[in-house]
Design an enzyme around this catalytic site. Structure first.
Site, PDB file in Angstrom:
ATOM      1  N   HIS A  81       0.857  -1.191   0.000  1.00 14.84           N
ATOM      2  CA  HIS A  81       0.000   0.000   0.000  1.00 14.84           C
ATOM      3  C   HIS A  81       0.891   1.238   0.000  1.00 14.84           C
ATOM      4  O   HIS A  81       1.966   1.246   0.578  1.00 14.84           O
ATOM      5  CB  HIS A  81      -0.871   0.002   1.268  1.00 14.84           C
ATOM      6  CG  HIS A  81      -1.876   1.114   1.301  1.00 14.84           C
ATOM      7  ND1 HIS A  81      -3.080   1.044   0.633  1.00 14.84           N
ATOM      8  CD2 HIS A  81      -1.847   2.323   1.906  1.00 14.84           C
ATOM      9  CE1 HIS A  81      -3.749   2.171   0.831  1.00 14.84           C
ATOM     10  NE2 HIS A  81      -3.025   2.962   1.594  1.00 14.84           N
ATOM     11  N   ASP A 160     -15.143   3.101   6.260  1.00 13.47           N
ATOM     12  CA  ASP A 160     -13.952   3.920   5.992  1.00 13.47           C
ATOM     13  C   ASP A 160     -14.186   4.766   4.736  1.00 13.47           C
ATOM     14  O   ASP A 160     -13.826   5.938   4.682  1.00 13.47           O
ATOM     15  CB  ASP A 160     -12.707   3.042   5.809  1.00 13.47           C
ATOM     16  CG  ASP A 160     -11.548   3.868   5.265  1.00 13.47           C
ATOM     17  OD1 ASP A 160     -11.107   4.791   5.972  1.00 13.47           O
ATOM     18  OD2 ASP A 160     -11.123   3.641   4.123  1.00 13.47           O
ATOM     19  N   ARG A 167     -13.942  13.259   5.245  1.00 12.70           N
ATOM     20  CA  ARG A 167     -12.652  13.851   5.656  1.00 12.70           C
ATOM     21  C   ARG A 167     -12.072  14.704   4.539  1.00 12.70           C
ATOM     22  O   ARG A 167     -11.497  15.763   4.770  1.00 12.70           O
ATOM     23  CB  ARG A 167     -11.657  12.734   6.016  1.00 12.70           C
ATOM     24  CG  ARG A 167     -11.931  12.086   7.360  1.00 12.70           C
ATOM     25  CD  ARG A 167     -11.104  10.827   7.547  1.00 12.70           C
ATOM     26  NE  ARG A 167      -9.680  11.078   7.435  1.00 12.70           N
ATOM     27  CZ  ARG A 167      -8.781  10.146   7.108  1.00 12.70           C
ATOM     28  NH1 ARG A 167      -9.150   8.906   6.871  1.00 12.70           N
ATOM     29  NH2 ARG A 167      -7.508  10.447   7.031  1.00 12.70           N
ATOM     30  N   SER A 182      -7.677   3.851   8.822  1.00 14.85           N
ATOM     31  CA  SER A 182      -8.232   3.768   7.473  1.00 14.85           C
ATOM     32  C   SER A 182      -7.425   2.780   6.620  1.00 14.85           C
ATOM     33  O   SER A 182      -7.975   1.870   5.988  1.00 14.85           O
ATOM     34  CB  SER A 182      -8.210   5.180   6.854  1.00 14.85           C
ATOM     35  OG  SER A 182      -8.383   5.139   5.471  1.00 14.85           O
ATOM     36  N   LYS A 186      -8.552  -1.450   5.580  1.00 20.62           N
ATOM     37  CA  LYS A 186      -8.702  -1.925   4.192  1.00 20.62           C
ATOM     38  C   LYS A 186      -7.744  -3.071   3.889  1.00 20.62           C
ATOM     39  O   LYS A 186      -8.093  -4.014   3.189  1.00 20.62           O
ATOM     40  CB  LYS A 186      -8.451  -0.770   3.214  1.00 20.62           C
ATOM     41  CG  LYS A 186      -9.678   0.128   3.075  1.00 20.62           C
ATOM     42  CD  LYS A 186      -9.422   1.279   2.153  1.00 20.62           C
ATOM     43  CE  LYS A 186      -8.382   2.204   2.725  1.00 20.62           C
ATOM     44  NZ  LYS A 186      -8.459   3.583   2.401  1.00 20.62           N
TER      45      LYS A 186
HETATM   46  N1  URA Z   1      -4.801   6.358   2.516  1.00 23.48           N
HETATM   47  C1  URA Z   1      -5.900   5.774   3.032  1.00 23.48           C
HETATM   48  O1  URA Z   1      -6.321   4.702   2.601  1.00 23.48           O
HETATM   49  N2  URA Z   1      -6.549   6.398   4.041  1.00 23.48           N
HETATM   50  C2  URA Z   1      -6.134   7.555   4.544  1.00 23.48           C
HETATM   51  O2  URA Z   1      -6.764   8.051   5.462  1.00 23.48           O
HETATM   52  C3  URA Z   1      -4.999   8.154   3.983  1.00 23.48           C
HETATM   53  C4  URA Z   1      -4.325   7.528   2.973  1.00 23.48           C
END
Ligand code: URA
Length: 407
Positions: A81, A160, A167, A182, A186
């Site tokens: 990620h 999220d 946000r 967050s 995921k």
């Molecule tokens: N990437 C994400 O998946 N969530 C965030 O809050 C910031 C970056």
């Protein structure tokens, strides 16, 4: 009750898991309104969260949706990620590189919001490439070629998604606890056993300071440990764009160049670092041994062949990938040394050319983008071409302020 919870956070008291669940799940069910959640998120931004609040929130995010079961693959699944950067096409390089070392990569990626596209947008710029795979197809492809990149098939961490959208428009994106829960919700819902996270820091990134990057790093590892998922991190600079090409199809072309061994520099180095961490975790070998293997697979063309096999398997035609757009060259208005290329300004310019989307239904122009022609430290003569801009927008006026610093 909701007001009590907002008040409690605004007064800097620690919340219980039940209180967090009440407000967040209430938001998912539309019982808590956008304005209430906005106030609450801002209170978190100002007063922070304790570790136990962060673990609780991650758990609430995960349980708001489905969790992918990848146990049909009889190997350790390592995911990657990135917190998001300008010109960041490392997934396109790293995924086939890791798969070419026989570590399976099954990745759910997203479309991008903001200045540039996401991995799925980049892949969709390849004619014919299919991003919506059924579970049956994912299984077959994973078994046959060991690499799959698909758009999300299941509803992973929908809470999220809803909170992130809010946000994004309430100046509450840069809270480290919110970012940590967050990302990890995921990744855990995505079914990986081990996770490598590239934390971007700099003017073109969500995280602006090394101190914040370090805190995020420590939280990501702690959350991973709590879920028994090994997490390794890389902190990489995002004051300048990564590589030369920005824009969806242009980034695919640059990824191809890296896999062909034609491009050296930061993009290659970061890709090797991420890939070697993933291979090390996937095979249980040292990072040094993994680094040797990934370098070898670039050199021998194994990684390139895996990329081509993967694109073909998902019906993409990469043989005639051409940029169909008008080209405008940016020339230097003075001589000197190229001192800086501002990532954030490049990202904004790229979006204005059509390469990004502001709203989720906006259409991206896959051909739009920028190729940077000079490196930091290069000697520049007035009139030299610094960058080529690609766009299909007519009569475009470009904002070139504060992109290149020459002195
Ligand atoms: N990437 C994400 O998946 N969530 C965030 O809050 C910031 C970056």
């Amino acid at each position: 009750m909701i007001l009590d919870i907002i008040n409690k956070k605004a007064n800097n008291y620690e919340l219980t898991k039940e209180e967090l669940e009440t407000i967040f799940m209430g938001y998912l069910k539309d019982e808590v309104k956008d304005y209430q959640m906005s106030a609450f998120l801002m209170a978190i931004c100002i007063n922070d969260m304790s570790d136990s609040e962060i673990f609780a929130l991650t758990d609430i995010f995960i349980r708001s949706g489905e969790v992918l079961d990848l146990s049909f693959i009889d190997a350790i699944k390592v995911d990657k990620h990135s917190t998001g950067g300008v010109g960041d096409k490392t997934t396109l390089i790293v995924a086939p590189l890791v798969a070419s070392c026989n570590v399976p990569v099954i990745k759910m990626s997203g479309r991008g919001l903001g200045y540039t596209g996401g991995t799925i947008d980049k892949l969709e710029s390849i004619p014919g490439f299919k991003v919506d795979l059924t579970e049956e197809k994912i299984r077959r492809q994973a078994k046959e070629i060991g690499i799959v990149i698909t758009s999300q098939t299941k509803d992973l961490a929908p809470l999220d998604k809803k909170v992130y959208a809010l946000r994004d428009v309430t100046a509450t994106t840069n809270s480290i606890p919110l970012i940590a829960s967050s990302i990890m919700s995921k990744k855990i819902a995505g079914g990986a056993d081990k996770i490598v996270i590239d934390i971007k820091v700099g003017n073109g990134a969500l995280i602006k300071t090394m101190e914040d990057a370090k805190r995020l790093e420590s939280l990501l590892i702690k959350i991973g440990t709590y879920y028994q998922k090994e997490v390794r991190t890389v902190i990489s600079n995002m004051d300048r764009p990564l590589g030369h090409n920005i824009g969806n199809k242009l980034e695919v072309l640059e990824a191809l160049d890296v896999l062909k061994g034609k491009e050296k520099g930061k993009l290659l180095d970061l890709s090797l670092e991420l890939a070697s961490k993933m291979v090390s975790m996937g095979k249980g070998i040292s990072t040094e041994a993994a680094m040797k293997e990934v370098k070898e697979n670039i050199k021998t063309g194994k990684a390139l062949n895996k990329f081509l096999e993967f694109i073909k398997y998902q019906h993409g035609d990469i043989d005639n990938l051409e940029i169909d757009a008008k080209v405008y060259n940016i020339k230097a208005n003075k001589s000197g040394i190229l001192k800086d290329i501002n990532a954030l300004s490049i990202a904004k310019l790229s979006e204005s050319l059509g390469a990004g989307r502001k709203n989720k239904d906006d259409k991206i122009d896959y051909n739009a983008g920028i190729i940077i022609k000079k490196e930091i430290g290069d000697e520049i003569k007035e009139g030299d071409i610094l960058a080529s801009l690609y766009t299909n927008i007519d009569n475009k006026e470009f904002n070139l302020e504060r992109i290149f610093e020459i002195s």
